[in-house]
Design a protein around this motif. Structure first.
Motif, PDB file in Angstrom:
ATOM      1  N   ASP A 102       6.932  -3.337  -6.415  1.00 30.08           N
ATOM      2  CA  ASP A 102       5.748  -2.484  -6.422  1.00 30.08           C
ATOM      3  C   ASP A 102       6.066  -1.118  -5.825  1.00 30.08           C
ATOM      4  O   ASP A 102       6.697  -1.008  -4.772  1.00 30.08           O
ATOM      5  CB  ASP A 102       4.651  -3.168  -5.607  1.00 30.08           C
ATOM      6  CG  ASP A 102       3.370  -2.363  -5.592  1.00 30.08           C
ATOM      7  OD1 ASP A 102       2.696  -2.335  -6.626  1.00 30.08           O
ATOM      8  OD2 ASP A 102       3.083  -1.744  -4.550  1.00 30.08           O
ATOM      9  N   TRP A 103       5.644  -0.053  -6.496  1.00 30.59           N
ATOM     10  CA  TRP A 103       5.937   1.300  -6.019  1.00 30.59           C
ATOM     11  C   TRP A 103       5.337   1.556  -4.646  1.00 30.59           C
ATOM     12  O   TRP A 103       5.934   2.244  -3.805  1.00 30.59           O
ATOM     13  CB  TRP A 103       5.420   2.340  -7.021  1.00 30.59           C
ATOM     14  CG  TRP A 103       3.919   2.402  -7.129  1.00 30.59           C
ATOM     15  CD1 TRP A 103       3.122   1.720  -8.003  1.00 30.59           C
ATOM     16  CD2 TRP A 103       3.031   3.173  -6.312  1.00 30.59           C
ATOM     17  NE1 TRP A 103       1.808   2.013  -7.785  1.00 30.59           N
ATOM     18  CE2 TRP A 103       1.712   2.916  -6.755  1.00 30.59           C
ATOM     19  CE3 TRP A 103       3.211   4.059  -5.254  1.00 30.59           C
ATOM     20  CZ2 TRP A 103       0.586   3.493  -6.171  1.00 30.59           C
ATOM     21  CZ3 TRP A 103       2.098   4.648  -4.664  1.00 30.59           C
ATOM     22  CH2 TRP A 103       0.803   4.376  -5.118  1.00 30.59           C
ATOM     23  N   LEU A 104       4.147   0.983  -4.408  1.00 29.44           N
ATOM     24  CA  LEU A 104       3.465   1.219  -3.141  1.00 29.44           C
ATOM     25  C   LEU A 104       4.224   0.564  -1.985  1.00 29.44           C
ATOM     26  O   LEU A 104       4.383   1.161  -0.912  1.00 29.44           O
ATOM     27  CB  LEU A 104       2.027   0.702  -3.215  1.00 29.44           C
ATOM     28  CG  LEU A 104       1.148   0.969  -1.999  1.00 29.44           C
ATOM     29  CD1 LEU A 104       1.091   2.457  -1.667  1.00 29.44           C
ATOM     30  CD2 LEU A 104      -0.260   0.431  -2.240  1.00 29.44           C
ATOM     31  N   ASP A 105       4.706  -0.669  -2.202  1.00 32.08           N
ATOM     32  CA  ASP A 105       5.504  -1.330  -1.167  1.00 32.08           C
ATOM     33  C   ASP A 105       6.749  -0.508  -0.831  1.00 32.08           C
ATOM     34  O   ASP A 105       7.128  -0.371   0.341  1.00 32.08           O
ATOM     35  CB  ASP A 105       5.944  -2.725  -1.641  1.00 32.08           C
ATOM     36  CG  ASP A 105       4.788  -3.712  -1.708  1.00 32.08           C
ATOM     37  OD1 ASP A 105       3.755  -3.457  -1.055  1.00 32.08           O
ATOM     38  OD2 ASP A 105       4.921  -4.733  -2.409  1.00 32.08           O
ATOM     39  N   LEU A 110       9.635   3.382   2.751  1.00 32.09           N
ATOM     40  CA  LEU A 110      10.238   4.694   2.976  1.00 32.09           C
ATOM     41  C   LEU A 110       9.542   5.416   4.128  1.00 32.09           C
ATOM     42  O   LEU A 110      10.187   6.083   4.946  1.00 32.09           O
ATOM     43  CB  LEU A 110      10.158   5.529   1.702  1.00 32.09           C
ATOM     44  CG  LEU A 110      11.074   5.085   0.555  1.00 32.09           C
ATOM     45  CD1 LEU A 110      10.734   5.842  -0.725  1.00 32.09           C
ATOM     46  CD2 LEU A 110      12.526   5.292   0.905  1.00 32.09           C
ATOM     47  N   GLY A 111       8.219   5.295   4.204  1.00 31.73           N
ATOM     48  CA  GLY A 111       7.483   5.907   5.300  1.00 31.73           C
ATOM     49  C   GLY A 111       7.869   5.308   6.643  1.00 31.73           C
ATOM     50  O   GLY A 111       8.001   6.021   7.644  1.00 31.73           O
ATOM     51  N   ARG A 112       8.067   4.004   6.673  1.00 33.02           N
ATOM     52  CA  ARG A 112       8.494   3.354   7.923  1.00 33.02           C
ATOM     53  C   ARG A 112       9.895   3.822   8.331  1.00 33.02           C
ATOM     54  O   ARG A 112      10.197   3.968   9.519  1.00 33.02           O
ATOM     55  CB  ARG A 112       8.466   1.843   7.758  1.00 33.02           C
ATOM     56  CG  ARG A 112       7.065   1.254   7.727  1.00 33.02           C
ATOM     57  CD  ARG A 112       7.115  -0.253   7.888  1.00 33.02           C
ATOM     58  NE  ARG A 112       5.797  -0.830   7.975  1.00 33.02           N
ATOM     59  CZ  ARG A 112       5.039  -0.847   9.065  1.00 33.02           C
ATOM     60  NH1 ARG A 112       5.492  -0.291  10.180  1.00 33.02           N
ATOM     61  NH2 ARG A 112       3.853  -1.409   9.066  1.00 33.02           N
ATOM     62  N   GLU A 150       7.831   7.329 -10.493  1.00 37.21           N
ATOM     63  CA  GLU A 150       7.919   7.582 -11.936  1.00 37.21           C
ATOM     64  C   GLU A 150       6.944   6.751 -12.768  1.00 37.21           C
ATOM     65  O   GLU A 150       6.394   7.245 -13.758  1.00 37.21           O
ATOM     66  CB  GLU A 150       9.350   7.351 -12.429  1.00 37.21           C
ATOM     67  CG  GLU A 150      10.205   8.607 -12.380  1.00 37.21           C
ATOM     68  CD  GLU A 150      11.578   8.379 -13.005  1.00 37.21           C
ATOM     69  OE1 GLU A 150      11.971   7.202 -13.166  1.00 37.21           O
ATOM     70  OE2 GLU A 150      12.245   9.374 -13.326  1.00 37.21           O
ATOM     71  N   PRO A 151       6.689   5.473 -12.430  1.00 38.81           N
ATOM     72  CA  PRO A 151       5.783   4.678 -13.283  1.00 38.81           C
ATOM     73  C   PRO A 151       4.347   5.189 -13.293  1.00 38.81           C
ATOM     74  O   PRO A 151       3.579   4.849 -14.203  1.00 38.81           O
ATOM     75  CB  PRO A 151       5.856   3.275 -12.663  1.00 38.81           C
ATOM     76  CG  PRO A 151       7.144   3.251 -11.904  1.00 38.81           C
ATOM     77  CD  PRO A 151       7.332   4.645 -11.392  1.00 38.81           C
ATOM     78  N   LEU A 152       3.956   5.986 -12.315  1.00 43.07           N
ATOM     79  CA  LEU A 152       2.573   6.438 -12.239  1.00 43.07           C
ATOM     80  C   LEU A 152       2.324   7.575 -13.232  1.00 43.07           C
ATOM     81  O   LEU A 152       3.133   8.506 -13.333  1.00 43.07           O
ATOM     82  CB  LEU A 152       2.246   6.909 -10.819  1.00 43.07           C
ATOM     83  CG  LEU A 152       2.328   5.830  -9.730  1.00 43.07           C
ATOM     84  CD1 LEU A 152       2.021   6.427  -8.374  1.00 43.07           C
ATOM     85  CD2 LEU A 152       1.389   4.674 -10.036  1.00 43.07           C
ATOM     86  N   PRO A 153       1.209   7.548 -13.940  1.00 39.01           N
ATOM     87  CA  PRO A 153       0.948   8.556 -14.974  1.00 39.01           C
ATOM     88  C   PRO A 153       0.352   9.857 -14.453  1.00 39.01           C
ATOM     89  O   PRO A 153       0.060  10.745 -15.238  1.00 39.01           O
ATOM     90  CB  PRO A 153      -0.044   7.840 -15.897  1.00 39.01           C
ATOM     91  CG  PRO A 153      -0.790   6.913 -14.991  1.00 39.01           C
ATOM     92  CD  PRO A 153       0.209   6.452 -13.970  1.00 39.01           C
TER      93      PRO A 153
END
Length: 232
Positions: A102-105, A110-112, A150-153
């Motif tokens: 999942d892109w959000l995970d 990355l934020g952590r 990238e997957p997000l439109p």
């Protein structure tokens, strides 16, 4: 005595190219005994132990057993040194996680990692926002984040905004952790009679602890709010 570089007709002034595109050292004078990389490593070590204010060309030269003047064969100013230091520690964010799930995970991870980096190098909070410090490692970081998204439109501008906002929010968490008063607010000994909304809030039953900590909840809410709403 000054820590400023010697004036030279070939220094180039404020319009000179960024440190990333300049040669490793000047062509004049004797062959230097140190590399640019060794200078940056010493400067990072000094900032980690004594803080950013302790980092001067003279202090770094002293760590290397040389004079400040010799460092100017590699760098034009302390600003060059700060830029190199910034980019070097940002390189510690590698290797980047693979965006297979999942892109959000992945973005939260990355934020952590950013938060951990600020914890390891607290001085980074004071220099990472410098436009001149956007070097190869910073660009690689942004490139990787764009790859994850990238997957997000949604529009690429929205993605850049989300990445920048994520970094800004993470830096706020890092500052909170670094501050001496980062603990929860204490109202011991304070008469709250004049603050009825606080009294009512404190009288409410304690809610169960959330499954995710505040950093994760904030990043997830921020990223979904900025990117999924835009995509919709």
């Amino acid at each position: 005595m000054s820590d400023a570089p010697p004036v030279s007709a070939g220094d180039g002034g404020p319009d000179r190219p960024p440190i990333w595109s300049r040669r490793e050292r000047g062509s004049r004078g004797p062959a230097p005994a140190h590399s640019r990389d060794a200078i940056v490593v010493a400067a990072v070590a000094l900032a980690d132990t004594e803080g950013l204010a302790a980092v001067s060309m003279r202090a770094v030269a002293s760590m290397l057993g040389t004079g400040a003047g010799s460092l100017y064969r590699y760098l034009s100013s302390r600003d060059d040194l700060l830029d190199l230091m910034t980019d070097r520690v940002i390189g510690e964010l590698r290797p980047y996680p693979q965006a297979e799930g999942d892109w959000l995970d992945t973005m939260v991870l990355l934020g952590r990692r950013q938060l951990a980096l600020f914890g390891a190098h607290p001085w980074l909070l004071d220099v990472f926002h410098r436009a001149s410090g956007v070097g190869p490692e910073s660009l690689a970081w942004f490139d990787n984040c764009i790859r994850v998204l990238e997957p997000l439109p949604c529009a690429v501008t929205a993605k850049f905004e989300a990445i920048a906002m994520m970094t800004g929010v993470v830096s706020l968490f890092a500052r909170r952790e670094a501050a001496a008063g980062a603990e929860a607010l204490s109202f011991a000994g304070v008469d709250l009679a004049a603050y009825p909304h606080l009294v009512a809030a404190f009288s409410q039953p304690t809610a169960p602890a959330p499954r995710a900590d505040l950093v994760e909840r904030t990043l997830r809410s921020l990223l979904t709010g900025l990117l999924l709403a835009e995509a919709g």
